[in-house]
Design an enzyme around this catalytic site. Structure first.
Site, PDB file in Angstrom:
ATOM      1  N   GLY A  23      57.541  32.500  60.805  1.00  0.00           N
ATOM      2  CA  GLY A  23      57.901  31.545  59.765  1.00  0.00           C
ATOM      3  C   GLY A  23      59.182  31.952  59.088  1.00  0.00           C
ATOM      4  O   GLY A  23      59.517  33.139  59.005  1.00  0.00           O
ATOM      5  N   LYS A  36      63.684  40.586  68.601  1.00  0.00           N
ATOM      6  CA  LYS A  36      62.837  41.566  69.308  1.00  0.00           C
ATOM      7  C   LYS A  36      63.213  41.695  70.770  1.00  0.00           C
ATOM      8  O   LYS A  36      63.104  42.769  71.341  1.00  0.00           O
ATOM      9  CB  LYS A  36      61.361  41.204  69.196  1.00  0.00           C
ATOM     10  N   LYS A  60      57.252  43.475  71.453  1.00  0.00           N
ATOM     11  CA  LYS A  60      56.978  44.034  70.124  1.00  0.00           C
ATOM     12  C   LYS A  60      56.237  45.365  70.195  1.00  0.00           C
ATOM     13  O   LYS A  60      56.517  46.282  69.419  1.00  0.00           O
ATOM     14  CB  LYS A  60      56.195  43.024  69.298  1.00  0.00           C
TER      15      LYS A  60
END
Lengths: 438, 438
Positions: free
Chosen positions: A309, A104, A204
């Site tokens: 994750g 990102k 983001k």
């Protein structure tokens, strides 16, 4: 089908290993996975033991050889950080190779440069894993919601801060104590600044806004307030008033004025924000993320899931690889790109000055415990033409009172004027907190 | 870009008009919308007044002329019902035209026939609007989640019943009274059977399962229980126990046994189901829908939004049209389809016998108010090897007691044996309710 596609992987950390694991275990997944071949993998250390086994010949410590390998058709960048990621991505594009990245930071800061290079070279740069971990949100914004005029995108898009805020709310714990726990559990980095100062969320929301509104976003201009100075007292007062506090990223389109005819005005912000308990984002806890998209004619849709994750992020990376693999099945004679998947900018956008952002506010003052203080605060807001939803006095000790005000929607410019007047009152000892409020 | 695409619209009801409105107001939407041209529109009555204005020459009462018009490249079917929709879709496919449809009934019942014809003709049949109204769920299942081994898809996918259940829960109102209100408000049809008996939800879970698990689903074999006999008392007892009652559609993959090597065993059901208050689906109220997808390695993602209505459904229809328009920008020399977008079956699936479905259960008995009844009920469950989470006695009047049991996960075969034994007890006056429980 039948055309095998060679992949080059830059990075074999948790996400890279997650991607390799999916590729090595195709059973039960989309059969197109079987067409993907991991040709070259760049790692930092050849000797290190890893959760996935790969032939030694596939591994290299030189990422450029991965990008340059003629058997590599798609470059998958999961190393993170701005450099050398940016240079390697540009090198892949220059070589006519499509790129999948989970990075990102590189997209938020160099997205425009990368997008123009990709458009010129006729390749795709896909970024589903860059926002919201495994949650499909980039693809829906690019394709499924294309018929809509998007009005607002708002979301909880940083798992670390949401974990911290969830525990602060549920246990009444202090920020520092929960941060330490989060670091011990691996949910927060040793240097947590990018997460807790809201920089990651700002990266983001810049990416999501670019797709939702169709134009590049000036990342550096996004007003960003993190949670590192948030006090558990405000989380508690919010709770008593029927709210939860979340680090919320918001992007909304404003009314176009005559000066704006060539560029769409947008208001973006990242800020700890009170969310009413009955709001769909209020129940998003722990490391989960959720993004709410509002538009015409769809109304409101929300995408919810694990925001980070290895597994979820690898799922998003593989989704992008599959998209490229799927479209490569078409023998593409004219060298054009699918404009939805390529998602190039189609208009100009600009961020309005932070003072022009309209929002509801939560503010807390420390005041002398004297009669008439609430009236004076009310007068100051009134003089600045600010409507108040509630003024509540908490925790009055002998000397001090804590006064919490929730305003109706108002520009931040007006708000600053009012706060200046209020903090100049002799009875006011200080403005302790200023958060957003939905 | 630059290739204009001719659309033929079959039906100009609320959804059709919503689609036309988007096409007529492209400003602020994806620029590809500007490439779409509404060439022909089939209506039932040329004289009727409509919310959108269209040139008279575009309208016709003969849907076949729409399909056959050489200027029509993509056929958009929003008339609903099995026939003549099915025949018109097949006719469009035979003419080499891609189809976009919002028709869940035709896809649930004739999806396989339509998919094979489309594959043979090399065209797309896209169905985003058939499930979940505006919520992007078909596209994510086909593309964004393709790297996952999907374990379970569960959802609230019928807006009418969710509106009724939400009001029953919030007001303690009776089913019949709320149904009448829903009909007056236009949320339920005059003949509400398809919604309230769970048939619409079964159509939709058949479609979602086909995409999630990669094989066609035998629609007629889905065990389906509606809400028309649900009593407000059970909604109330559920609430006291910490649950809400929702009409839930569930599809899960079971462990493959040696006999199943050529076909994946699935358990599907539509049933009023108790959902714990803290579950992400529990907060989905009114006409909203939500679909939860669980898979490896993503974990759990949820898609939430308006499950019906002209605007949301039109948004989904236009998304599909854009997808086709986007991919048509590639000059496709070999006539292949993007396998993700085409989403043809890639394995065989079969539904296990309803008795083999494992789930938790909520049952309510009417019993004589006599000592020892709870013990006897417990014994019967124990004899069938069924673990119980709770037995609670509600509302004991002089003569009768209401006993509610929530079981742990158990096969429906075992459950039926236990219920038979219990209802044979002389103290039990009847089994009043049997619902699912998450």
């Amino acid at each position: 089908m039948g055309t095998r596609i060679g992949l080059g992987l830059l990075g074999l950390g948790t996400v890279g290993a997650g991607v390799a694991e999916i590729l090595q275990n195709p059973e039960g997944r989309h059969p197109l996975i079987g067409e993907l071949e991991l040709v070259r993998v760049a790692v930092r250390d050849l000797q290190r033991s890893r959760p996935v086994e790969l032939p030694a010949a596939v591994l290299t410590t030189d990422p450029e050889t991965v990008v340059d390998d003629p058997a590599v058709q798609v470059v998958v960048e999961v190393m993170g950080g701005i450099e050398p990621a940016r240079t390697l991505i540009m090198r892949a594009i220059a070589a006519g190779k499509s790129v999948v990245t989970a990075n990102k930071a590189v997209i938020a800061h160099h997205g425009e440069e990368i997008a123009s290079a990709a458009a010129a070279a006729g390749v795709y740069v896909l970024i589903e894993a860059a926002v919201g971990g495994g949650i499909p949100i980039i693809e829906p914004l690019k394709q499924s919601l294309g018929g809509n005029r998007i009005e607002r995108v708002s979301g909880i898009i940083n798992g670390t801060t949401n974990y911290i805020l969830t525990r602060m709310a549920q246990e009444g714990a202090a920020y520092q104590a929960v941060l330490k726990d989060a670091q011990d559990l691996g949910y927060a980095e040793a240097d947590p600044a990018a997460d807790v100062e809201g920089l990651d969320a700002a990266d983001k929301i810049a990416i999501l806004s670019g797709l939702a509104f169709g134009g590049p976003i000036e990342r550096a201009a996004i007003p960003t307030q993190g949670i590192s100075t948030l006090q558990s007292r405000d989380v508690d007062y919010a709770k008593q008033l029927g709210y939860v506090v979340k680090l919320l990223a918001v992007a909304e389109r404003l009314q176009t004025t005559t000066q704006d005819q060539t560029s769409l005005p947008l208001a973006l912000r990242v800020q700890p924000t009170l969310i009413p308990n009955e709001h769909p984002l209020a129940g998003v806890n722990g490391v989960n993320n959720a993004i709410l998209v509002e538009g015409d004619p769809i109304g409101r849709v929300m995408f919810y899931g694990p925001g980070a994750g290895a597994g979820p992020t690898a799922s998003a990376v593989v989704a992008d690889i599959l998209n490229i693999a799927g479209i490569r099945q078409l023998e593409n004679a004219n060298g054009c790109l699918d404009p939805l998947l390529a998602a190039n900018s189609w208009r100009a956008c600009h961020l309005v000055h932070p003072n022009a952002i309209q929002q509801r506010n939560y503010v807390r003052f420390k005041a002398k415990n004297a009669p008439g203080v609430i009236g004076q605060i009310g007068n100051c807001f009134g003089a600045c033409d600010i409507s108040i939803q509630s003024i509540v006095q908490f925790d009055a000790s002998e000397a001090d009172a804590e006064i919490v005000v929730i305003t109706h929607e108002v520009s931040q410019g007006q708000m600053h004027d009012a706060l200046k007047a209020i903090t100049n009152l002799p009875e006011i000892k200080g403005l302790i907190a200023h958060l957003g409020c939905l």
